[in-house]
Design a protein around this motif. Structure first.
Motif, PDB file in Angstrom:
ATOM      1  N   GLN A 210       0.869  -1.185   0.000  1.00 57.62           N
ATOM      2  CA  GLN A 210       0.000   0.000   0.000  1.00 57.62           C
ATOM      3  C   GLN A 210       0.913   1.245   0.000  1.00 57.62           C
ATOM      4  OE1 GLN A 210      -3.727  -0.258   0.865  1.00 57.62           O
ATOM      5  NE2 GLN A 210      -3.459  -2.338   0.117  1.00 57.62           N
TER       6      GLN A 210
ATOM      7  N   PRO B 116      -3.945  -3.117  12.967  1.00 51.29           N
ATOM      8  CA  PRO B 116      -5.004  -3.799  12.207  1.00 51.29           C
ATOM      9  C   PRO B 116      -5.342  -3.006  10.957  1.00 51.29           C
ATOM     10  CG  PRO B 116      -5.680  -3.401  14.480  1.00 51.29           C
ATOM     11  CD  PRO B 116      -4.390  -2.668  14.283  1.00 51.29           C
TER      12      PRO B 116
ATOM     13  N   SER C 128      -7.928  -1.233   8.533  1.00 45.51           N
ATOM     14  CA  SER C 128      -9.132  -0.524   8.927  1.00 45.51           C
ATOM     15  C   SER C 128     -10.361  -1.440   8.851  1.00 45.51           C
ATOM     16  CB  SER C 128      -9.305   0.690   8.031  1.00 45.51           C
ATOM     17  OG  SER C 128     -10.304   1.494   8.541  1.00 45.51           O
ATOM     18  N   SER C 129     -10.416  -2.276   7.828  1.00 50.18           N
ATOM     19  CA  SER C 129     -11.566  -3.181   7.685  1.00 50.18           C
ATOM     20  C   SER C 129     -11.656  -4.155   8.854  1.00 50.18           C
ATOM     21  CB  SER C 129     -11.453  -3.981   6.388  1.00 50.18           C
ATOM     22  OG  SER C 129     -11.373  -3.099   5.302  1.00 50.18           O
TER      23      SER C 129
ATOM     24  N   ARG D  42     -12.989  -2.205  11.956  1.00 48.21           N
ATOM     25  CA  ARG D  42     -14.414  -1.863  11.824  1.00 48.21           C
ATOM     26  C   ARG D  42     -15.305  -3.060  12.108  1.00 48.21           C
ATOM     27  NH1 ARG D  42     -14.556   2.855   7.211  1.00 48.21           N
ATOM     28  NH2 ARG D  42     -12.393   3.427   7.503  1.00 48.21           N
TER      29      ARG D  42
ATOM     30  N   GLY E 138      -5.555   2.300  13.376  1.00 49.55           N
ATOM     31  CA  GLY E 138      -5.253   3.711  13.360  1.00 49.55           C
ATOM     32  C   GLY E 138      -4.319   4.243  12.300  1.00 49.55           C
TER      33      GLY E 138
ATOM     34  N   ASP F  10      -3.278   6.668   5.517  1.00 43.97           N
ATOM     35  CA  ASP F  10      -2.314   6.669   4.412  1.00 43.97           C
ATOM     36  C   ASP F  10      -2.044   8.063   3.880  1.00 43.97           C
ATOM     37  OD1 ASP F  10      -1.961   3.735   3.739  1.00 43.97           O
ATOM     38  OD2 ASP F  10      -4.138   3.895   3.753  1.00 43.97           O
TER      39      ASP F  10
ATOM     40  N   ARG G 209     -13.972  11.845   6.835  1.00 41.42           N
ATOM     41  CA  ARG G 209     -14.101  11.626   8.275  1.00 41.42           C
ATOM     42  C   ARG G 209     -13.273  10.410   8.670  1.00 41.42           C
ATOM     43  NH1 ARG G 209     -18.009  15.516  10.044  1.00 41.42           N
ATOM     44  NH2 ARG G 209     -18.575  16.484   8.073  1.00 41.42           N
TER      45      ARG G 209
ATOM     46  N   GLU H 286     -13.991   3.474  16.120  1.00 42.94           N
ATOM     47  CA  GLU H 286     -14.470   2.182  16.602  1.00 42.94           C
ATOM     48  C   GLU H 286     -14.466   2.294  18.115  1.00 42.94           C
ATOM     49  OE1 GLU H 286     -11.086   0.571  14.942  1.00 42.94           O
ATOM     50  OE2 GLU H 286     -11.705   1.338  13.006  1.00 42.94           O
TER      51      GLU H 286
ATOM     52  N   TYR I 160      -3.185   7.075  -1.491  1.00 41.38           N
ATOM     53  CA  TYR I 160      -4.427   6.414  -1.114  1.00 41.38           C
ATOM     54  C   TYR I 160      -5.588   7.099  -1.838  1.00 41.38           C
ATOM     55  CZ  TYR I 160      -8.030   4.045   1.483  1.00 41.38           C
ATOM     56  OH  TYR I 160      -9.109   3.253   1.808  1.00 41.38           O
TER      57      TYR I 160
ATOM     58  N   ARG J   8      -9.050   0.521  -5.823  1.00 44.79           N
ATOM     59  CA  ARG J   8      -9.218  -0.475  -4.765  1.00 44.79           C
ATOM     60  C   ARG J   8      -9.343   0.149  -3.363  1.00 44.79           C
ATOM     61  NH1 ARG J   8      -5.183  -3.534  -7.545  1.00 44.79           N
ATOM     62  NH2 ARG J   8      -6.123  -5.292  -8.624  1.00 44.79           N
ATOM     63  N   SER J   9      -9.086   1.447  -3.238  1.00 46.16           N
ATOM     64  CA  SER J   9      -9.179   2.077  -1.915  1.00 46.16           C
ATOM     65  C   SER J   9     -10.654   2.174  -1.529  1.00 46.16           C
ATOM     66  CB  SER J   9      -8.588   3.477  -1.957  1.00 46.16           C
ATOM     67  OG  SER J   9      -7.279   3.432  -2.456  1.00 46.16           O
ATOM     68  N   HIS J  10     -10.991   1.625  -0.376  1.00 49.66           N
ATOM     69  CA  HIS J  10     -12.406   1.555  -0.013  1.00 49.66           C
ATOM     70  C   HIS J  10     -12.919   2.759   0.756  1.00 49.66           C
ATOM     71  CE1 HIS J  10     -11.561  -2.754  -0.786  1.00 49.66           C
ATOM     72  NE2 HIS J  10     -12.757  -2.690  -1.288  1.00 49.66           N
ATOM     73  N   TYR J  11     -12.006   3.542   1.369  1.00 51.35           N
ATOM     74  CA  TYR J  11     -12.490   4.519   2.337  1.00 51.35           C
ATOM     75  C   TYR J  11     -12.153   5.969   1.998  1.00 51.35           C
ATOM     76  CZ  TYR J  11     -13.026   0.112   4.803  1.00 51.35           C
ATOM     77  OH  TYR J  11     -13.373  -1.174   5.138  1.00 51.35           O
TER      78      TYR J  11
ATOM     79  N   LYS K  31     -15.905  -2.554   4.469  1.00 52.83           N
ATOM     80  CA  LYS K  31     -16.183  -2.803   3.044  1.00 52.83           C
ATOM     81  C   LYS K  31     -17.055  -4.036   2.809  1.00 52.83           C
ATOM     82  CE  LYS K  31     -11.749  -5.182   2.740  1.00 52.83           C
ATOM     83  NZ  LYS K  31     -10.334  -4.913   2.500  1.00 52.83           N
TER      84      LYS K  31
HETATM   85  N1  LIG Z   1      -9.912   4.386  12.314  1.00 53.67           N
HETATM   86  C1  LIG Z   1      -9.635   4.605  11.047  1.00 53.67           C
HETATM   87  C2  LIG Z   1      -8.487   3.999  10.437  1.00 53.67           C
HETATM   88  C3  LIG Z   1      -8.261   4.261   9.087  1.00 53.67           C
HETATM   89  N2  LIG Z   1      -9.107   5.038   8.399  1.00 53.67           N
HETATM   90  C4  LIG Z   1      -8.872   5.306   6.966  1.00 53.67           C
HETATM   91  C5  LIG Z   1      -7.493   5.871   6.722  1.00 53.67           C
HETATM   92  C6  LIG Z   1      -6.774   4.868   5.914  1.00 53.67           C
HETATM   93  O1  LIG Z   1      -5.897   5.466   4.988  1.00 53.67           O
HETATM   94  C7  LIG Z   1      -7.905   4.126   5.222  1.00 53.67           C
HETATM   95  C8  LIG Z   1      -7.561   2.720   4.814  1.00 53.67           C
HETATM   96  O2  LIG Z   1      -6.999   2.039   5.894  1.00 53.67           O
HETATM   97  P1  LIG Z   1      -6.442   0.563   5.735  1.00 53.67           P
HETATM   98  O3  LIG Z   1      -5.461   0.464   4.611  1.00 53.67           O
HETATM   99  O4  LIG Z   1      -6.086   0.113   7.077  1.00 53.67           O
HETATM  100  O5  LIG Z   1      -7.802  -0.157   5.323  1.00 53.67           O
HETATM  101  P2  LIG Z   1      -8.132  -1.377   4.459  1.00 53.67           P
HETATM  102  O6  LIG Z   1      -6.897  -2.019   3.919  1.00 53.67           O
HETATM  103  O7  LIG Z   1      -9.048  -2.205   5.250  1.00 53.67           O
HETATM  104  O8  LIG Z   1      -8.897  -0.667   3.281  1.00 53.67           O
HETATM  105  P3  LIG Z   1      -8.486  -0.498   1.764  1.00 53.67           P
HETATM  106  O9  LIG Z   1      -8.903  -1.796   1.170  1.00 53.67           O
HETATM  107  O10 LIG Z   1      -9.251   0.679   1.244  1.00 53.67           O
HETATM  108  O11 LIG Z   1      -6.977  -0.253   1.754  1.00 53.67           O
HETATM  109  O12 LIG Z   1      -8.963   4.125   6.199  1.00 53.67           O
HETATM  110  C9  LIG Z   1     -10.203   5.618   9.009  1.00 53.67           C
HETATM  111  O13 LIG Z   1     -10.966   6.332   8.391  1.00 53.67           O
HETATM  112  N3  LIG Z   1     -10.464   5.392  10.312  1.00 53.67           N
END
Ligand SMILES: Nc1ccn([C@H]2C[C@H](O)[C@@H](COP(=O)(O)OP(=O)(O)OP(=O)(O)O)O2)c(=O)n1
Length: 375
Positions: free
Chosen positions: A40, A113, A115-116, A119, A298, A301, A315, A319, A351, A356-359, A368
């Motif tokens: 990433q 961890p 983010s997914s 959550r 926490g 990116d 935002r 959690e 990011y 593929r970025s979900h958030y 997600k």
């Molecule tokens: N408590 C948190 C932790 C992270 N994020 C946001 C900031 C990160 O840049 C983004 C993606 O975090 P991760 O790479 O940990 O998440 P995933 O790998 O699960 O998602 P993706 O598939 O989008 O990479 O989520 C958030 O809003 N709240």
């Protein structure tokens, strides 16, 4: 003679390109080739290996002791993850990861961890041989990585290759001081607060309980005794099978009484932005405020919420769990701090720049795995 520091020698969090270089030099090795999207912008996702052990309790091996040695006492049974297996709530599991590290003496790593995972209220922590702390991999570490997994609310289906955790690589000291943070805040608007509160190396984040993100909605409370969640399947689950919406009550004060047995997904009041040359991490606002705990996941990116990467401020997802007693959260109450660190170099892809970025640009967003609601 002064030697100009290259991107790979500068202090800071390593960007994707430098992480690829670690793979090439053998500082990262894997039992199977990396997945295409595993690196990433500022972290490497870690994959579950084949064997899981159900252990009696969480543990740290301590100096000079390997995880395998401790497992000999603590494992209740083991099972194969190749075809998938359900991890139950309230149990502690340990899984060896595919990735191994052989870190040079100027590079440390820190895990968190994904983010997914946070959550979904799945508690995960990386441990190493000889570890005296979770999620902390010291400079020069040479050995395997293991993931402790403890689902708290929902049972989860995982398999070999599932990615629940991630690791960042850090050279030297890269955290911004309060003064540097204030000047970056005025230049780049890290957190869109009217009066940003910078202290203890972090910038404060408050909670939205007035339904400003999705009108009328404070957040979600997790249901109990739900079905299983497949961690590798995105966008398939119905929200109402797993979550109860918490609605704002017109005419009432915007607050929320946290039930100590419940898990909540809430959103930050402020939009957050991480400029491309920085990475951020959310840390608890004050360890002395022990009544509630916000976030397990926490890492933020480079490019999160950044216009250059399709964001417009996003935002943070909170959690939240109360500890022993019911606790009243008020609208805008400070619940966490974002600390910012310098990148050792700007990542080629930010990011959100990748589909593929979900958030990116998120509001109040469940993991997600759920079909989208609201924003
Ligand atoms: N408590 C948190 C932790 C992270 N994020 C946001 C900031 C990160 O840049 C983004 C993606 O975090 P991760 O790479 O940990 O998440 P995933 O790998 O699960 O998602 P993706 O598939 O989008 O990479 O989520 C958030 O809003 N709240």
């Amino acid at each position: 003679m002064t030697v100009r520091a290259t991107e790979h020698q500068k202090p800071g969090i390593l960007p994707a390109e430098a992480i690829s270089a670690l793979k090439a030099t053998g500082a990262i090795s894997c039992r199977r080739p990396l997945d295409v999207d595993q690196i990433q912008p500022a972290s490497l996702d870690l994959r579950l290996g084949r064997t899981a052990w159900r252990v009696r309790a969480s543990f740290l091996p301590g100096a000079g002791v390997s995880v395998k040695e401790r497992l000999a006492d603590l494992a209740l049974h083991d099972f194969d993850l190749a075809k998938g297996a359900v991890l139950e709530t309230g149990c502690v599991y340990l899984v060896e990861l595919f990735e191994r590290l052989k870190l040079p003496f100027d590079l440390a790593a820190a895990a968190n961890p994904k983010s997914s995972t946070g959550r979904l209220d799945v508690f995960v922590r990386v441990i190493t041989d000889g570890a005296r702390a979770f999620d902390t991999i010291p400079t020069g570490y040479n050995g395997p990585l293991y993931l402790e997994i403890s689902p708290r609310t929902f049972p989860i289906l995982v398999r070999t290759g599932s990615r629940l955790s991630q690791v960042r690589f850090r050279r030297g000291v890269s955290r911004l001081s309060d003064l540097e943070l204030l000047s970056l805040q005025s230049a780049e608007c890290l957190v869109d607060a009217a009066q940003p509160d910078v202290a203890a190396g972090g910038i404060a984040l408050g909670v939205d309980l007035a339904g400003e993100v999705i009108p009328g909605l404070q957040g979600f409370r997790a249901k109990k005794h739900t079905g299983v969640i497949d961690v590798d399947e995105a966008g398939v689950l119905d929200v109402e099978d797993f979550w109860e919406p918490i609605r704002v009550r017109p005419g009432r004060t915007a607050g929320l009484v946290l039930d100590p047995d419940a898990f909540y997904i809430l959103a930050s009041r402020e939009a957050v932005h991480v400029p491309p040359d920085y990475a951020a991490e959310m840390v608890p606002f004050d360890p002395l405020v022990g009544e509630f705990r916000v976030h397990y996941a926490g890492f933020f990116d480079p490019g999160f919420g950044n216009p250059a990467a399709g964001g417009r401020g996003a935002r943070a997802v909170l959690e939240v769990r109360s500890r022993e007693v019911p606790f009243i959260l008020e609208h805008g109450q400070t619940v966490g701090r974002l600390v910012y660190e310098r990148m050792a170099g700007r990542p080629g892809t930010l990011y959100g720049a990748d589909m593929r970025s979900h958030y990116q640009g998120q509001g109040l967003k469940l993991s997600k795995h759920f079909k989208p609601v609201g924003t």
